[in-house]
Write an enzyme that holds these catalytic residues in place. Structure first.
Site, PDB file in Angstrom:
ATOM      1  N   ARG A  86     -38.231  18.646  34.081  1.00 45.03           N
ATOM      2  CA  ARG A  86     -38.183  18.137  32.716  1.00 45.03           C
ATOM      3  C   ARG A  86     -39.418  17.265  32.488  1.00 45.03           C
ATOM      4  O   ARG A  86     -40.043  16.790  33.440  1.00 45.03           O
ATOM      5  CB  ARG A  86     -36.921  17.303  32.495  1.00 45.03           C
ATOM      6  CG  ARG A  86     -35.614  18.033  32.764  1.00 45.03           C
ATOM      7  CD  ARG A  86     -34.431  17.101  32.561  1.00 45.03           C
ATOM      8  NE  ARG A  86     -33.141  17.754  32.771  1.00 45.03           N
ATOM      9  CZ  ARG A  86     -32.491  17.786  33.922  1.00 45.03           C
ATOM     10  NH1 ARG A  86     -33.009  17.172  34.982  1.00 45.03           N
ATOM     11  NH2 ARG A  86     -31.327  18.393  34.036  1.00 45.03           N
ATOM     12  N   LYS A 127     -32.011  13.397  35.256  1.00 42.91           N
ATOM     13  CA  LYS A 127     -30.951  13.284  34.253  1.00 42.91           C
ATOM     14  C   LYS A 127     -29.636  12.959  34.937  1.00 42.91           C
ATOM     15  O   LYS A 127     -29.270  13.558  35.949  1.00 42.91           O
ATOM     16  CB  LYS A 127     -30.832  14.598  33.477  1.00 42.91           C
ATOM     17  CG  LYS A 127     -29.901  14.510  32.271  1.00 42.91           C
ATOM     18  CD  LYS A 127     -29.962  15.791  31.465  1.00 42.91           C
ATOM     19  CE  LYS A 127     -29.079  15.684  30.227  1.00 42.91           C
ATOM     20  NZ  LYS A 127     -29.121  16.929  29.422  1.00 42.91           N
ATOM     21  N   HIS A 143     -39.979  22.413  27.873  1.00 42.27           N
ATOM     22  CA  HIS A 143     -38.662  22.827  28.362  1.00 42.27           C
ATOM     23  C   HIS A 143     -38.558  24.348  28.454  1.00 42.27           C
ATOM     24  O   HIS A 143     -37.759  24.876  29.236  1.00 42.27           O
ATOM     25  CB  HIS A 143     -37.568  22.270  27.460  1.00 42.27           C
ATOM     26  CG  HIS A 143     -36.314  21.934  28.207  1.00 42.27           C
ATOM     27  ND1 HIS A 143     -36.214  20.876  29.093  1.00 42.27           N
ATOM     28  CD2 HIS A 143     -35.092  22.534  28.234  1.00 42.27           C
ATOM     29  CE1 HIS A 143     -34.998  20.829  29.606  1.00 42.27           C
ATOM     30  NE2 HIS A 143     -34.298  21.826  29.109  1.00 42.27           N
ATOM     31  N   ARG A 191     -39.352  25.324  31.894  1.00 48.51           N
ATOM     32  CA  ARG A 191     -38.203  25.100  32.794  1.00 48.51           C
ATOM     33  C   ARG A 191     -37.206  26.247  32.671  1.00 48.51           C
ATOM     34  O   ARG A 191     -36.696  26.742  33.679  1.00 48.51           O
ATOM     35  CB  ARG A 191     -37.553  23.759  32.439  1.00 48.51           C
ATOM     36  CG  ARG A 191     -36.273  23.432  33.209  1.00 48.51           C
ATOM     37  CD  ARG A 191     -35.805  22.027  32.835  1.00 48.51           C
ATOM     38  NE  ARG A 191     -34.402  21.791  33.099  1.00 48.51           N
ATOM     39  CZ  ARG A 191     -33.921  21.320  34.240  1.00 48.51           C
ATOM     40  NH1 ARG A 191     -34.725  21.079  35.245  1.00 48.51           N
ATOM     41  NH2 ARG A 191     -32.619  21.101  34.380  1.00 48.51           N
ATOM     42  N   HIS A 211     -28.400  20.650  37.787  1.00 48.28           N
ATOM     43  CA  HIS A 211     -27.235  20.798  36.916  1.00 48.28           C
ATOM     44  C   HIS A 211     -25.979  20.341  37.647  1.00 48.28           C
ATOM     45  O   HIS A 211     -25.799  20.617  38.833  1.00 48.28           O
ATOM     46  CB  HIS A 211     -27.056  22.255  36.486  1.00 48.28           C
ATOM     47  CG  HIS A 211     -28.063  22.707  35.479  1.00 48.28           C
ATOM     48  ND1 HIS A 211     -28.298  24.035  35.201  1.00 48.28           N
ATOM     49  CD2 HIS A 211     -28.908  21.997  34.680  1.00 48.28           C
ATOM     50  CE1 HIS A 211     -29.238  24.130  34.279  1.00 48.28           C
ATOM     51  NE2 HIS A 211     -29.610  22.907  33.947  1.00 48.28           N
ATOM     52  N   TYR A 239     -28.398  31.302  31.938  1.00 48.81           N
ATOM     53  CA  TYR A 239     -29.579  32.124  32.234  1.00 48.81           C
ATOM     54  C   TYR A 239     -29.207  33.562  32.573  1.00 48.81           C
ATOM     55  O   TYR A 239     -30.065  34.445  32.532  1.00 48.81           O
ATOM     56  CB  TYR A 239     -30.392  31.485  33.361  1.00 48.81           C
ATOM     57  CG  TYR A 239     -30.920  30.127  32.982  1.00 48.81           C
ATOM     58  CD1 TYR A 239     -31.916  29.982  32.008  1.00 48.81           C
ATOM     59  CD2 TYR A 239     -30.399  28.969  33.551  1.00 48.81           C
ATOM     60  CE1 TYR A 239     -32.374  28.732  31.625  1.00 48.81           C
ATOM     61  CE2 TYR A 239     -30.854  27.715  33.175  1.00 48.81           C
ATOM     62  CZ  TYR A 239     -31.837  27.602  32.214  1.00 48.81           C
ATOM     63  OH  TYR A 239     -32.278  26.358  31.830  1.00 48.81           O
TER      64      TYR A 239
END
Length: 374
Positions: free
Chosen positions: A234, A259, A323, A326, A349, A358
């Protein structure tokens, strides 16, 4: 026979905090409720209630002990607000010049944001959204507003064609005030949220990514764009990287306080490592891996500008963002046969459900399907 149960709710009635007592019609429970001191019935909420005080709360538990199970899921907070560790500066909000006829965010709201260490972008979003809500009801006290007032405000936002994302941000900012600042967890649990938008991530072809990298201005910009793609980073993670985070012996990159305030490792490209060594010798960064001329950290806007300008020079017409690189990293790994669980770990995640998006944009599955036109 099923055990009786009673649910506690946070209510505000006549601007006073109250304990709501919700249960299915039952003579035994109703008789016990009627014996509680100064208990009243609310037509608006459809339940009995009494003033919220430590004494009354203890009495409720004593009264129903052994008779009914007390459900506190809507009364006590189960989540922890604010997981970032960065220092938050809310002084700008405090020092703003007052605007006639406009209400500013309460001091206790700003203080709680500061105490909870929310990320800077989240602070800006919460303050902006909550002030819009406050000023929609500028003639009324915040303590007298209830669920119906919030629903009317959300309907107003819908009429303004606000996005579902903005609606959710508005709800979060409002819930933060009533549930965290005023300490009434799950006060607006029943307020409906908009249905989540299931938008697929935008992905670049490998050729497009390589072309963007080739069209960067200098070795520093090339390393930044290559890191975004080859490590799935990120923007904020790029900005916080330090030279020691590049582990050339293990060929990994350490991401600190990503994150959700989580550390993780991701993969390091051998090709990128050569460029990073060249960059390091030429630019000699001191504290952060990527620094501006004065030694300060790059801004998120600068990262976005680097990617956008390189994409323009590469002749890519679509709008390219950091992004998107990514997303492309994750999709290309999936297409090459990498296990989804590994991709989840590399991206940081919390759940595989986030990573599963995805699978909807990876094209390898489509190559196995014969088109009926062919």
């Amino acid at each position: 026979m099923d055990r009786k149960y009673i649910t506690l709710k946070n209510l505000v009635i006549e601007q006073k905090k109250c304990i709501g007592l919700k249960f299915y019609t039952d003579k035994v429970l109703q008789a016990l409720v009627n014996d509680l001191p100064e208990v009243k019935w609310s037509e608006d909420y459809g339940m009995d209630y009494l003033l919220n005080s430590p004494e009354n709360l203890d009495l409720v538990f004593k009264t129903f002990r052994g008779v009914a199970w007390i459900n506190c899921n809507h009364f006590y907070s189960r989540s922890s607000f604010g997981r970032q560790q960065e220092t938050i500066d809310v002084e700008w909000f405090r020092k703003r010049m007052p605007v006639e006829g406009k209400r500013h965010c309460p001091e206790n709201y700003l203080s709680k944001l500061q105490l909870k260490c929310y990320a800077k972008n989240t602070v800006r979003t919460y303050v902006s959204c909550f002030e819009n809500f406050m000023n929609y009801y500028r003639e009324r006290s915040l303590q007298e507003l209830d669920e119906n007032d919030i629903r009317l405000y959300l309907q107003h936002l819908i009429r303004e064609n606000r996005s579902n994302s903005y609606l959710n941000q508005a709800i979060n900012s409002i819930k933060f005030y009533y549930e965290v600042v005023l300490e009434m967890p799950n006060r607006f649990y029943a307020v409906e949220r908009p249905r989540a938008e299931e938008k697929l991530p935008q992905v670049l072809a490998k050729e497009e990514v390589f072309s963007i990298i080739e069209n960067t201005n200098n070795i520093k910009h090339r390393c930044i764009v290559s890191l975004l793609y080859s490590a799935g980073l990120r923007r904020c993670e790029i900005l916080n990287l330090k030279p020691d985070d590049i582990d050339s012996k293990r060929m990994v990159i350490k991401i600190r306080s990503g994150k959700g305030n989580k550390d993780r490792y991701t993969i390091l490209s051998e090709k990128l490592l050569k460029n990073l060594r060249t960059y390091y010798v030429k630019w000699k960064p001191r504290n952060l891996l990527f620094e501006g001329p004065s030694g300060h950290a790059y801004s998120a806007e600068s990262i976005a500008k680097i990617v956008k300008e390189a994409a323009n020079r590469a002749g890519i017409r679509k709008r390219v963002t950091p992004h998107m690189l990514r997303h492309s990293f994750a999709t290309h790994l999936l297409e090459s046969g990498t296990d989804l669980r590994y991709i989840q770990v590399l991206l940081g995640h919390k759940s595989t459900k986030t990573t599963e998006i995805y699978t909807h944009v990876a094209t390898n599955i489509f190559f196995k399907i014969k088109n009926p036109l062919d």
